[in-house]
Design a protein around this motif. Structure first.
Motif, PDB file in Angstrom:
ATOM      1  N   HIS A 151      -1.053   4.856   0.459  1.00 47.41           N
ATOM      2  CA  HIS A 151      -1.071   5.622   1.706  1.00 47.41           C
ATOM      3  C   HIS A 151      -1.352   7.085   1.398  1.00 47.41           C
ATOM      4  CE1 HIS A 151       0.411   7.501   5.436  1.00 47.41           C
ATOM      5  NE2 HIS A 151       0.220   6.324   6.000  1.00 47.41           N
TER       6      HIS A 151
ATOM      7  N   ARG B 201       6.543   6.997   4.484  1.00 51.80           N
ATOM      8  CA  ARG B 201       6.032   7.021   3.120  1.00 51.80           C
ATOM      9  C   ARG B 201       6.432   8.282   2.349  1.00 51.80           C
ATOM     10  NH1 ARG B 201       6.144   2.612   1.801  1.00 51.80           N
ATOM     11  NH2 ARG B 201       5.114   3.279  -0.121  1.00 51.80           N
TER      12      ARG B 201
ATOM     13  N   ASP C 173       1.801   8.810   0.350  1.00 49.37           N
ATOM     14  CA  ASP C 173       2.554   8.328  -0.810  1.00 49.37           C
ATOM     15  C   ASP C 173       2.626   9.432  -1.864  1.00 49.37           C
ATOM     16  OD1 ASP C 173       3.341   5.759  -0.084  1.00 49.37           O
ATOM     17  OD2 ASP C 173       1.459   4.852  -0.749  1.00 49.37           O
TER      18      ASP C 173
ATOM     19  N   GLU D 196      -3.417  -0.714  -2.903  1.00 50.17           N
ATOM     20  CA  GLU D 196      -3.259  -0.003  -1.642  1.00 50.17           C
ATOM     21  C   GLU D 196      -2.372   1.210  -1.855  1.00 50.17           C
ATOM     22  OE1 GLU D 196      -1.785  -2.542   1.412  1.00 50.17           O
ATOM     23  OE2 GLU D 196      -3.487  -3.922   1.333  1.00 50.17           O
TER      24      GLU D 196
END
Length: 339
Positions: free
Chosen positions: A280, A306, A283, A278
């Motif tokens: 984002h 994030r 990120d 996973e």
């Protein structure tokens, strides 16, 4: 308004190799990611799609910024021809996209061989910082000579978004070159003794472009660029980001990620199969504020759980607000089966 990124508009010989690869049916999930990034985006000059298909990286970064701004809860007004993004609510903001591109004659960022793996990271980071400064200065000149004269830009905070695409494996540089370029701070792993508890860090004011020319660093260390409110930067908004976000759990890909590890200077490293991986959208992204900004960004406007957000304290210390598992570096390895 939507537009078609993937119907070829230029002949095959002129298509970027990643774009050609994207046309293969197995990359339908990756195409879906890019189409999602393009929501709300408009091809205002009628050339974006052709340029995306030919050059890829600059268009990829512009689409990423479009998606990132919406991830921050902002809705750019695409009715203006320039700069790239103009935000009216909840607070005004202008964002111009730029990439740190290869030097003239340098290798393209896509594809690499063992020979491209750097054996001198200080030199690797020096060159990366120079490419960032080159892109930053080009956008500042454009702002001073043109954007600042536009009524919809005047008196609004101005942000430069810089993506790292200056060479193969550009993502390995992570934050080292952007911290040197903007704040004149360099973390030097090569000078750090084995077993040290902290990475050796020191201030830098310039980097050698040639034997006779030095390029200033520490662009946010005084008020010479006060018109720039902040820089949004990522070395990970790449083809790897697209693949990381793609809904393709059967892909035979292993993601190796590097994260802060408390007070240990060695990062925490994780290896994850695609099916369990996973990531984002935001990120690996940094928001780096200019302490001398004439028009600072409203507090919290570009904050996100994030994102690594960087401010400068009154004593000059860098204050970094980032998640404990912030994405420092990501690499991926895929296995392709042959019939």
């Amino acid at each position: 308004m939507t537009f078609d990124l993937f119907t070829p508009q230029v002949e095959t010989a002129r298509q970027h190799q990643v774009f050609r690869m994207l046309l293969d049916e197995q990359y339908a999930p990756e195409r879906a990611v890019l189409n999602a990034w393009a929501r709300g985006f408009e091809d205002r000059d009628g050339k974006f799609v052709q340029e995306f298909q030919m050059t890829f990286e600059s268009g990829l970064w512009e689409l990423y910024l479009n998606a990132a701004l919406r991830g921050w809860g902002l809705s750019p007004d695409m009715s203006f021809a320039s700069p790239d993004f103009v935000v009216g609510e909840p607070m005004p903001l202008c964002v111009e996209a730029a990439i740190a591109a290869p030097a003239k004659g340098g290798k393209a960022p896509i594809g690499y061989s063992i020979a491209d793996i750097p054996d001198d990271f200080t030199e690797f980071n020096r060159e990366a910082a120079l490419r960032i400064c080159n892109s930053f200065n080009a956008k500042v000149r454009r702002y001073r000579n043109y954007y600042s004269t536009l009524p919809h830009v005047a008196d609004k905070p101005f942000v430069i978004g810089i993506g790292a695409f200056d060479r193969p494996l550009a993502h390995f540089a992570a934050s080292r070159p952007i911290f040197a370029a903007l704040y004149g701070l360099y973390h030097d792993e090569s000078a750090t003794p084995r077993g040290a508890r902290r990475v050796v860090s020191y201030n830098v004011s310039s980097a050698a472009k040639s034997e006779t020319v030095d390029i200033p660093l520490g662009l946010f260390c005084d008020d010479q660029y006060a018109e720039v409110s902040a820089v949004v930067y990522s070395s990970l908004a790449t083809w790897g980001k697209v693949r990381a976000l793609a809904d393709n759990p059967l892909a035979k890909t292993v993601y190796t990620t590097y994260h802060p590890n408390g007070d240990d200077i060695k990062p925490r490293i994780k290896a994850t199969l695609k099916a369990a991986y996973e990531e984002h959208l935001l990120d690996g992204a940094y928001v780096l504020h200019n302490p001398f900004a004439r028009r600072p960004i409203a507090k919290g406007m570009l904050s996100h759980a994030r994102v690594a957000e960087v401010h400068v304290a009154t004593d000059g210390e860098l204050l970094i607000d980032a998640p404990e598992d912030f994405l420092l570096v990501r690499t991926l390895m895929s296995v392709r089966e042959r019939a």
